[in-house]
Scaffold this motif. Structure first.
Motif, short mmCIF file in Angstrom:
data_model
loop_
_atom_site.label_atom_id
_atom_site.label_comp_id
_atom_site.label_asym_id
_atom_site.label_seq_id
_atom_site.Cartn_x
_atom_site.Cartn_y
_atom_site.Cartn_z
N HIS A 15 60.63 73.03 -49.25
CA HIS A 15 59.86 72.35 -50.30
C HIS A 15 58.39 72.15 -49.98
O HIS A 15 57.56 72.14 -50.87
N LEU A 16 58.08 71.99 -48.69
CA LEU A 16 56.71 71.60 -48.34
C LEU A 16 55.68 72.67 -48.72
O LEU A 16 54.57 72.35 -49.14
N GLY A 17 56.05 73.92 -48.58
CA GLY A 17 55.11 74.99 -48.87
C GLY A 17 54.57 74.93 -50.29
O GLY A 17 53.37 75.05 -50.54
N TYR A 18 55.47 74.70 -51.22
CA TYR A 18 55.05 74.61 -52.63
C TYR A 18 54.16 73.40 -52.86
O TYR A 18 53.17 73.45 -53.57
N LEU A 19 54.59 72.29 -52.23
CA LEU A 19 53.82 71.06 -52.39
C LEU A 19 52.39 71.26 -51.90
O LEU A 19 51.42 70.89 -52.58
N LEU A 20 52.26 71.88 -50.74
CA LEU A 20 50.92 72.09 -50.17
C LEU A 20 50.13 73.11 -50.99
O LEU A 20 48.92 72.96 -51.18
N ALA A 21 50.81 74.14 -51.46
CA ALA A 21 50.11 75.17 -52.23
C ALA A 21 49.41 74.53 -53.42
O ALA A 21 48.26 74.82 -53.74
N GLU A 22 50.12 73.62 -54.07
CA GLU A 22 49.55 72.95 -55.24
C GLU A 22 48.45 71.98 -54.82
O GLU A 22 47.38 71.94 -55.42
N MET A 23 48.71 71.21 -53.80
CA MET A 23 47.76 70.19 -53.38
C MET A 23 46.45 70.83 -52.90
O MET A 23 45.36 70.32 -53.16
N GLN A 24 46.54 71.97 -52.20
CA GLN A 24 45.37 72.51 -51.53
C GLN A 24 44.62 73.58 -52.32
O GLN A 24 43.53 73.98 -51.92
N VAL A 25 45.20 74.03 -53.42
CA VAL A 25 44.68 75.24 -54.05
C VAL A 25 43.19 75.16 -54.39
O VAL A 25 42.41 76.06 -54.10
N LEU A 26 42.78 74.07 -54.98
CA LEU A 26 41.40 73.97 -55.45
C LEU A 26 40.43 73.83 -54.27
O LEU A 26 39.39 74.50 -54.21
N ALA A 27 40.78 72.95 -53.34
CA ALA A 27 39.91 72.74 -52.18
C ALA A 27 39.71 74.06 -51.43
O ALA A 27 38.61 74.36 -50.96
#
Lengths: 340, 157, 314
Positions: free
Chosen positions: C294-306
């Motif tokens: 699950h963490l990979g998806y969570l981080l992908a979304e959280m970090q995408v813009l930055a």
């Protein structure tokens, strides 16, 4: 309620109907006179006061629509909570969207004092029977939209709302006081987002300008149709619900934006903005009122999506609301058994 | 709702409104048949379940079963001051009403103490009896210090 | 003790600005002091205060403490990211606000812990790592949160089950950390423990209502607890780092929290007539960077813009 019981007259079937009707007319006349006096004194109408049916209806429509706008308005911004580009911005955005839930709640409460339940209002909203500010049917496509929504959309909302703190209906005015106090940060945080972007990389600045370009016209249309096409405005102003006309507020808003956009280092997508020395008013280019009507009628970019999202949350939550109500009922029964 | 304006003479629509807006709180009220009222004070006779929610055809729908009662919230902004009405909210019971009030009405340090009261537990004076209820004190100047002018200038009085 | 001053002195240096709207009071103001809308920012330790301490060199964690702060910061950050999703989707508007408050509390703790952790870590240019460097520019295996925090929200019951475990765990942890020999950890914990105490209450109230509400809600509550419980064990696992820190008095051994956790959660579950779920324990591994899918998806979304705009300021 005691006070009510004292004076609710037991209904005499048929026999005294004519007499009752006459008494009713007399009561209505007295109520109208009191209402007129309160409005003339610029005082406040409170929930239990007599009020004309049309006044109640107008208010109920306006306050519930205002509440719906807050609730639907959460969505375009909630869309970016998970992707906010810094933890500080994420905190701010969360707090802001959370505020909007609170504001919807304050407004629904005010509407409830007019005799409409929140449940009914929510049902009307998700059934597509109720209106809300058409601006929330536009998509929030980039992070800069968080800035443009805060600066332009909340800015326009504040222009609208500050005079509403003095609306003649007490609960509405009080809700607006609380909302205006809380919203004071909303516009500033939006301005700050745009300022950061404008002073950032070329890509960031481009993102900011693009967002301003897209949100400018819809924000101006938030004040409602031009005064000539706004048949209800006059009555609302006579009732002290509205204090300024749509065009007056819009013009005032344009004046503020002209100043602020310079500080941002961006431009407004309108080359016809000017100050009219004769009328002492700010003027702007033509707005696409056909598009406004289309979006209002449900044919905007996100209407279906917004309603579906609200419906989903409401339906998914039904079992939770039910469980809490059932638990409360069970606890009460336990208490009663214990007492017996 | 066919709004009619007169709070003392409910139109037929009023009962319907009341059914949709259960104001009663399970904690305070328990009654079999009672007179309830809408939030704007119009009396509406209705029979209720023990938890105060009105019995009606629609009370068996999921819609009604899941509706939470209305509560009024009073907040004390700091010690030494009165609790002041802050607004309302919905909650299934008193415990949740207090917590919802804390989350909603004190998230900017507005308070140090909260009261919640079921909206329908509040008895209110009748707006139409303003004259008989509230005008009697007018003209009774002798209740106020300013009425006594002869002692003016006398110290510590 | 380098931090206690933060509570009062530094609060004003990067102030919150003026909150008044400049709006005239509505008519008939009456007793203006007895207002239900008087709003203030209050005085409390903020992430910005810790950042200031880090910049001025007042707060400098040891390498061990930094690694430990990173763990706690990551826990809170991942949970805040999960909870943020509920805002605009909760079962009732009041709950949108309640979950929003909890998410904001967790995000605040995360920012404080990460800022402090970053003080002992440097970017390529030699500057200390900021909260955002740590949140947005680390990869999945560099996150140190345990797997419970990244578990999906599921339905409201699953979210409440996760909240229940997390808040009772965090309360026991922060309560003890207020006595840490590391003044900054102690200060962050002192602010956090009060907030987490409320989270405990929130989750317990809902456990009772969902377990004792309808047949459906009870079924969902039991299911929610069962989906979260495999990840409970990982919370209380000791390792070399926690052993060293516990020895030094800077932190507490996770295993030492378990007794109180079991007792207090047990009391709530008993009142709700629920059993402690009897489910196999997952191996975990989050503290070493081993995460669930699950963490990979969570981080992908959280970090995408930055990550699209490295080096940009927001």
């Amino acid at each position: 309620m005691a006070a009510q019981n004292l004076q609710s007259v037991p209904a005499e079937p048929a026999a005294n109907q004519a007499q009752a009707q006459a008494a009713q007319q007399e009561a209505d006349a007295a109520g109208q006179a009191h209402f007129d006096r309160v409005i003339a004194e610029d005082s406040r109408i409170e929930p239990k006061d007599w009020m004309p049916a049309a006044y109640r209806k107008t208010l109920l429509r306006q306050v519930s629509q205002h509440g719906h706008s807050e609730i639907i308005g959460m969505q375009p911004e909630a869309n970016w909570i998970s992707r906010a580009p810094s933890l500080k911005r994420k905190s701010i955005l969360m707090a802001k969207v959370q505020d909007e839930a609170g504001h919807g709640l304050y407004l629904y409460s005010a509407a409830e004092t007019l005799g409409q339940s929140r449940d009914k209002m929510m049902d009307d909203l998700i059934a597509g029977k109720a209106r809300y500010s058409s601006i929330f049917n536009y998509p929030a496509l980039t992070w800069a939209d968080m800035g443009a929504i805060g600066w332009l959309v909340d800015g326009a909302a504040i222009c609208n709302q500050v005079p509403l703190c003095r609306a003649s209906y007490g609960p509405y005015g009080r809700a607006m006081v609380r909302i205006c106090k809380e919203e004071s940060f909303h516009q500033r945080q939006g301005f700050e987002i745009l300022l950061e972007l404008s002073n950032g990389t070329a890509a960031q600045k481009q993102m900011a300008q693009d967002a301003v370009n897209r949100w400018y016209a819809p924000a101006l249309m938030m004040f409602g149709p031009p005064d000539d096409d706004s048949p209800n405005s006059k009555q609302s102003m006579a009732w002290n619900i509205k204090r300024f006309s749509n065009d007056e507020l819009r013009s005032r808003f344009v004046g503020m934006m002209v100043e602020q956009v310079r500080v941002l280092g961006l431009t407004l997508p309108d080359d016809q903005v000017r100050y009219n020395e004769d009328t002492k008013k700010w003027e702007h280019g033509p707005l696409d009122w056909h598009e406004f009507q289309e979006v209002l009628a449900g044919r905007g970019p996100c209407n279906a999506q917004r309603l579906e999202r609200r419906r989903e949350a409401h339906d998914d939550g039904a079992w939770v609301r039910e469980a809490a109500a059932a638990y409360a009922a069970k606890q009460l029964n336990k208490q009663k058994e214990y007492a017996a | 709702m066919s709004p009619h304006g007169n709070p003392e003479a409910p139109a037929s629509g009023a009962a319907e409104i009341n059914r949709e807006a259960p104001k009663a709180s399970p904690v305070v009220e328990s009654r079999e048949v009672s007179t309830s009222s809408t939030s704007d004070g119009r009396p509406v006779s209705t029979s209720s379940t023990t938890d105060g929610r009105p019995v009606s055809a629609s009370s068996t729908t999921a819609h009604d079963r899941s509706a939470w009662g209305l509560w009024e919230v009073f907040v004390r902004s700091s010690r030494g001051l009165s609790h002041v009405h802050a607004g309302s909210l919905h909650a299934p019971d008193a415990a949740m009403a207090l917590r919802n009030a804390r989350d909603l009405y004190t998230r900017r340090n507005e308070g140090v103490s909260i009261w919640v009261v079921p909206a329908d537990a509040i008895a209110a004076s009748d707006p139409d009896s303003k004259g008989s209820f509230f005008e009697s004190p007018q003209g009774k100047d002798y209740r106020h210090a300013t009425y006594y002018t002869k002692s003016e200038g006398v110290k510590h009085l | 003790m380098s931090t206690p001053q933060t509570n009062t002195e530094t609060t004003h240096t990067e102030g919150h600005g003026d909150i008044s709207t400049g709006m005239a009071a509505p008519m008939g103001g009456g007793d203006s002091s007895a207002s239900a809308t008087r709003i203030t920012p209050g005085n409390a330790l903020r992430p910005e205060d810790i950042a200031l301490e880090v910049r001025t060199g007042l707060a400098k964690p040891t390498e061990d403490v930094a690694e430990y702060a990173l763990r706690l910061g990551d826990d809170a950050l991942i949970l805040a990211q999960r909870l943020g999703h509920w805002i605009s989707r909760a079962p009732e508007l009041e709950e949108d606000i309640a979950l929003g408050n909890i998410a904001l509390d967790q995000l605040g703790h995360a920012r404080s812990f990460l800022t402090y952790a970053g003080a002992a870590m440097t970017n390529d240019d030699g500057t200390p790592k900021s909260e955002d460097d740590l949140a947005y520019f680390r990869r999945e295996h560099e996150f140190r949160s345990v797997q419970l925090f990244e578990q999906p929200n599921g339905d409201f019951a699953a979210t409440i089950a996760r909240q229940f475990v997390v808040s009772y765990y965090q309360f026991e942890l922060y309560r003890r950390l207020t006595e840490s020999t590391d003044a900054t950890l102690a200060a962050i914990a002192a602010k956090a423990v009060k907030e987490v105490d409320y989270h405990r209450d929130h989750s317990a109230q809902w456990i009772l209502r969902l377990a004792g509400g309808t047949d459906e809600s009870r079924k969902r509550m039991i299911h929610g607890l069962r989906t979260m419980w495999p990840y409970v064990g990982e919370l209380f696992r000791d390792d070399d780092l926690t052993a060293r820190l516990a020895e030094a008095g800077a932190a507490v051994a996770p295993s030492s929290l378990k007794e109180d956790f079991d007792r207090l959660t047990g009391e709530v579950l008993e009142e709700a007539e629920l059993e402690v779920p009897d489910v196999p324990v997952a191996p975990g591994g989050g503290r070493e960077g081993r995460h669930s899918e699950h963490l990979g998806y969570l981080l992908a979304e959280m970090q995408v813009l930055a990550r699209e705009h490295p080096g940009a300021s927001w």
